[in-house]
Write a protein that holds these residues in place. Structure first.
Motif, PDB file in Angstrom:
ATOM      1  N   ASP A   1      12.921  20.166  56.791  1.00 50.79           N
ATOM      2  CA  ASP A   1      13.710  20.349  58.267  1.00 50.79           C
ATOM      3  C   ASP A   1      12.869  21.210  59.185  1.00 50.79           C
ATOM      4  O   ASP A   1      13.362  22.207  59.789  1.00 50.79           O
ATOM      5  N   LYS A   2      11.805  20.763  59.427  1.00 51.98           N
ATOM      6  CA  LYS A   2      10.767  21.589  60.477  1.00 51.98           C
ATOM      7  C   LYS A   2       9.860  20.464  61.213  1.00 51.98           C
ATOM      8  O   LYS A   2       9.594  19.591  60.804  1.00 51.98           O
ATOM      9  N   TRP A   3       9.449  21.186  62.728  1.00 49.77           N
ATOM     10  CA  TRP A   3       8.536  20.418  63.174  1.00 49.77           C
ATOM     11  C   TRP A   3       7.284  20.942  62.857  1.00 49.77           C
ATOM     12  O   TRP A   3       6.811  22.369  62.764  1.00 49.77           O
ATOM     13  N   GLU A   4       6.105  20.192  62.795  1.00 48.45           N
ATOM     14  CA  GLU A   4       4.658  20.458  62.501  1.00 48.45           C
ATOM     15  C   GLU A   4       3.761  20.061  63.529  1.00 48.45           C
ATOM     16  O   GLU A   4       3.866  18.780  63.744  1.00 48.45           O
ATOM     17  N   LYS A   5       3.050  20.794  64.225  1.00 50.59           N
ATOM     18  CA  LYS A   5       2.060  20.495  65.207  1.00 50.59           C
ATOM     19  C   LYS A   5       0.814  19.441  64.320  1.00 50.59           C
ATOM     20  O   LYS A   5       0.345  20.159  63.452  1.00 50.59           O
ATOM     21  N   ILE A   6       0.457  18.255  64.549  1.00 45.94           N
ATOM     22  CA  ILE A   6      -0.424  17.576  63.880  1.00 45.94           C
ATOM     23  C   ILE A   6      -1.766  17.644  64.653  1.00 45.94           C
ATOM     24  O   ILE A   6      -2.818  17.360  63.986  1.00 45.94           O
ATOM     25  N   PHE A   7      -1.799  17.538  66.066  1.00 43.82           N
ATOM     26  CA  PHE A   7      -3.077  17.508  66.889  1.00 43.82           C
ATOM     27  C   PHE A   7      -2.820  17.638  68.076  1.00 43.82           C
ATOM     28  O   PHE A   7      -1.565  17.310  68.840  1.00 43.82           O
ATOM     29  N   SER A   8      -3.984  17.556  68.998  1.00 40.29           N
ATOM     30  CA  SER A   8      -3.661  17.762  70.521  1.00 40.29           C
ATOM     31  C   SER A   8      -5.004  16.800  71.064  1.00 40.29           C
ATOM     32  O   SER A   8      -5.980  16.765  70.587  1.00 40.29           O
ATOM     33  N   VAL A   9      -4.724  16.499  72.047  1.00 44.93           N
ATOM     34  CA  VAL A   9      -5.781  15.601  72.855  1.00 44.93           C
ATOM     35  C   VAL A   9      -5.782  16.015  73.975  1.00 44.93           C
ATOM     36  O   VAL A   9      -4.942  16.442  75.157  1.00 44.93           O
ATOM     37  N   ASP A  10      -7.187  16.036  74.457  1.00 48.25           N
ATOM     38  CA  ASP A  10      -7.662  16.562  76.015  1.00 48.25           C
ATOM     39  C   ASP A  10      -7.902  15.130  76.726  1.00 48.25           C
ATOM     40  O   ASP A  10      -8.810  14.200  76.579  1.00 48.25           O
ATOM     41  N   LEU A  11      -6.855  14.709  77.729  1.00 45.69           N
ATOM     42  CA  LEU A  11      -7.036  13.518  78.549  1.00 45.69           C
ATOM     43  C   LEU A  11      -8.184  13.289  79.461  1.00 45.69           C
ATOM     44  O   LEU A  11      -8.444  12.105  79.745  1.00 45.69           O
ATOM     45  N   ASN A  12      -8.732  14.448  79.567  1.00 38.76           N
ATOM     46  CA  ASN A  12     -10.190  14.230  80.411  1.00 38.76           C
ATOM     47  C   ASN A  12     -11.207  13.628  79.776  1.00 38.76           C
ATOM     48  O   ASN A  12     -11.982  13.115  80.342  1.00 38.76           O
ATOM     49  N   SER A  13     -11.150  13.928  78.304  1.00 34.21           N
ATOM     50  CA  SER A  13     -12.189  13.211  77.375  1.00 34.21           C
ATOM     51  C   SER A  13     -11.551  11.666  76.963  1.00 34.21           C
ATOM     52  O   SER A  13     -12.780  10.920  76.801  1.00 34.21           O
ATOM     53  N   THR A  14     -10.510  11.370  77.520  1.00 27.93           N
ATOM     54  CA  THR A  14     -10.172   9.682  76.966  1.00 27.93           C
ATOM     55  C   THR A  14     -10.062   8.971  78.434  1.00 27.93           C
ATOM     56  O   THR A  14      -9.730   7.648  78.373  1.00 27.93           O
ATOM     57  N   SER A  15      -9.816   9.570  79.624  1.00 27.47           N
ATOM     58  CA  SER A  15      -9.577   8.979  80.723  1.00 27.47           C
ATOM     59  C   SER A  15     -10.772   7.987  80.889  1.00 27.47           C
ATOM     60  O   SER A  15     -10.399   7.013  81.760  1.00 27.47           O
ATOM     61  N   SER A  16     -12.041   8.168  80.656  1.00 30.09           N
ATOM     62  CA  SER A  16     -12.817   6.950  80.990  1.00 30.09           C
ATOM     63  C   SER A  16     -12.549   5.662  80.464  1.00 30.09           C
ATOM     64  O   SER A  16     -12.855   4.714  81.105  1.00 30.09           O
ATOM     65  N   TRP A  17     -11.713   5.732  79.257  1.00 29.15           N
ATOM     66  CA  TRP A  17     -11.354   4.351  78.738  1.00 29.15           C
ATOM     67  C   TRP A  17      -9.993   4.041  79.219  1.00 29.15           C
ATOM     68  O   TRP A  17      -9.408   2.798  79.205  1.00 29.15           O
ATOM     69  N   PHE A  18      -9.354   4.779  80.099  1.00 27.44           N
ATOM     70  CA  PHE A  18      -8.070   4.516  80.544  1.00 27.44           C
ATOM     71  C   PHE A  18      -7.957   4.455  81.815  1.00 27.44           C
ATOM     72  O   PHE A  18      -6.940   5.031  82.624  1.00 27.44           O
ATOM     73  N   GLY A  19      -8.763   3.970  82.634  1.00 24.97           N
ATOM     74  CA  GLY A  19      -8.881   3.907  84.189  1.00 24.97           C
ATOM     75  C   GLY A  19      -8.645   4.876  84.714  1.00 24.97           C
ATOM     76  O   GLY A  19      -8.224   5.118  86.105  1.00 24.97           O
ATOM     77  N   GLY A  20      -9.358   6.221  84.206  1.00 26.26           N
ATOM     78  CA  GLY A  20      -9.400   7.515  84.825  1.00 26.26           C
ATOM     79  C   GLY A  20      -8.086   8.300  84.815  1.00 26.26           C
ATOM     80  O   GLY A  20      -7.951   9.363  85.524  1.00 26.26           O
ATOM     81  N   ILE A  21      -7.063   7.566  84.235  1.00 26.65           N
ATOM     82  CA  ILE A  21      -5.672   8.248  84.189  1.00 26.65           C
ATOM     83  C   ILE A  21      -5.703   9.554  83.360  1.00 26.65           C
ATOM     84  O   ILE A  21      -6.019   9.507  82.121  1.00 26.65           O
ATOM     85  N   THR A  22      -4.959  10.662  83.804  1.00 24.91           N
ATOM     86  CA  THR A  22      -4.874  11.659  82.999  1.00 24.91           C
ATOM     87  C   THR A  22      -3.197  12.310  83.315  1.00 24.91           C
ATOM     88  O   THR A  22      -2.972  13.254  82.712  1.00 24.91           O
ATOM     89  N   SER A  23      -2.668  11.560  84.173  1.00 22.39           N
ATOM     90  CA  SER A  23      -1.259  11.845  84.472  1.00 22.39           C
ATOM     91  C   SER A  23      -0.036  11.122  83.561  1.00 22.39           C
ATOM     92  O   SER A  23       1.092  11.734  83.683  1.00 22.39           O
ATOM     93  N   GLN A  24      -0.548  10.391  82.614  1.00 20.13           N
ATOM     94  CA  GLN A  24       0.276   9.764  81.841  1.00 20.13           C
ATOM     95  C   GLN A  24       0.142   9.963  80.334  1.00 20.13           C
ATOM     96  O   GLN A  24      -0.947  10.098  79.706  1.00 20.13           O
TER      97      GLN A  24
END
Length: 418
Positions: A334-357
């Motif tokens: 019965d708790k929340w656990e952080k599993i990972f985080s992502v930097d959208l600046n590192s993925t934006s080149s594959w997603f049309g430069g989008i970092t706002s969604q």
């Protein structure tokens, strides 16, 4: 292991007897051991195995066998199902999560549609596809079982009789290399699809903001439920939601027997007063709760992501620094656990430069400890190494498709009579 060893020893004994000149070659395997073996076969092999005898046909058709088969499937990595459609057909491509190799492909002809097809989340190998004013269809692609079209929901009939121009937008389509042309289509709230963990029944839950033609100042939302065994739509109370609207254009995930939505403003647009709506599929009761404490109190609902990841409810928030944190609910403690985080600046080149969604995690590969990430309306998928010390992102898949969902081949509804 003991059962496997016993079978091995029997084979050895029979082999020795045969070498001594015995003509009979017979190995008797206990039924419970045989069930365990059959349960681990691919779905289509199991379907063919029904022809062995009436006994095995009856065993395979039981709900218990189907549930055990699904539990075995969930112990493995899921498949990825890529869904694509045109005006006259819909195709489902099943791919291996680790290799991205195409394993199966299935296409259906469909009646001409008057707008884009929506695809539900996958539940026990079942997927729904539908339009606002055309019948919902449910398919099990592993067994190629397509259920008869469902009757129209009240929500659909209302839009047939009183089209709402406020929901019409222009969709630009290209046809045979010709210039894009604007085509009107209807935008609408997507329903949730999930399983009652108590009864094993599958239900469609269509929660929507009150349609203007029947505006009721006291009620903000309505909800219709369709039980696939009852074969009829019925309303359920939304009294707990009387002061809340739901956020439009979200596909509610199902996890642990409940469906989840985020709230929006009166127009269904993002709000900074975001709440979490929970629907218990068994009791068919709603409740509204605050977002978890790790979500910024005034976070806009379009910066918050909801999904089912590896069978758990996953919630994420896209922060102002383009970092998105992902947490999931651990029901056992019965708790929340952080599993990972992502930097959208590192993925934006594959997603049309989008970092706002915010990105959506589709699946975690247990074999290589990577998570596959997607972004709405973008055709690329990216994988991310979950090693805490890793910052490695790679292009996982690139291709044309309408939607990608995690998928477990199953026997669900394959033997139902509707």
């Amino acid at each position: 292991m003991m059962a496997s060893m016993e079978i091995y020893q029997r084979i050895v004994r029979e082999t020795k007897r045969r070498r001594k000149g015995r003509r009979e070659w017979k190995i008797e395997i206990p039924n419970d051991v045989m069930e365990e073996i059959v349960m681990r076969l691919p779905v289509r092999s199991i379907m063919r195995f029904q022809a062995v005898s009436k006994h095995w046909e009856s065993v395979i058709k039981t709900r218990d066998f189907g549930a055990r088969h699904m539990a075995n499937q969930r112990s493995k990595d899921p498949k990825l199902m890529f869904v694509g459609y045109s005006f006259y057909n819909i195709c489902f491509d099943q791919m291996d999560l680790e290799t991205t190799s195409l394993e199966e492909s299935l296409c259906f002809d469909i009646e001409e549609i008057n707008g884009p097809i929506e695809i539900s989340e996958c539940c026990d190998g079942l997927v729904c596809f539908y339009c606002l004013t055309q019948a919902v269809k449910v398919i099990n692609t592993a067994t190629e079982t397509l259920l008869p079209p469902l009757p129209l929901a009240n929500f659909q009939r209302l839009h047939q009789a009183h089209p709402d121009p406020d929901l019409e937008r222009d969709l630009r389509l290209e046809d045979d290399g010709q210039p894009p042309v604007p085509v009107p289509f209807i935008s609408f709230t997507m329903f949730g699809f999930g399983k009652d963990n108590v009864t094993g029944r599958y239900k469609i839950v269509w929660l929507y903001n009150i349609y203007p033609a029947t505006l009721n100042k006291k009620k903000k939302t309505r909800c219709e439920v369709f039980d696939l065994e009852e074969r009829r739509w019925r309303f359920v109370t939304t009294r707990a939601l009387d002061h809340h609207h739901i956020l439009s254009n979200q596909r509610p995930p199902c996890a642990n027997g409940s469906l989840y939505w985020l709230t929006g403003d009166e127009q269904g647009y993002p709000s900074t007063q975001t709440k979490l709506i929970v629907f218990d599929i068994h009791t068919e009761m709603f409740q509204v709760t605050s977002t978890p404490p790790f979500i910024t109190p005034d976070a806009s609902s379009d910066k918050i992501g909801l999904c089912n990841l590896d069978g758990r409810l996953c919630i994420s928030e896209l922060k102002g620094d383009c970092e998105q944190e992902f947490w999931w609910r651990v029901e056992e403690c019965d708790k929340w656990e952080k599993i990972f985080s992502v930097d959208l600046n590192s993925t934006s080149s594959w997603f049309g430069g989008i970092t706002s969604q915010p990105l959506t995690p589709l699946a975690i590969s247990k074999d290589n400890n990577k998570v596959v990430l997607s972004l709405t309306h973008q055709e690329n998928l990216v994988d991310f190494d979950l090693d805490p010390d890793s910052t490695v992102y790679d292009l996982y898949y690139s291709g044309s498709y309408g939607l990608a969902v995690p998928y477990f081949p199953s026997l669900s509804l394959s033997f139902s009579s509707f």
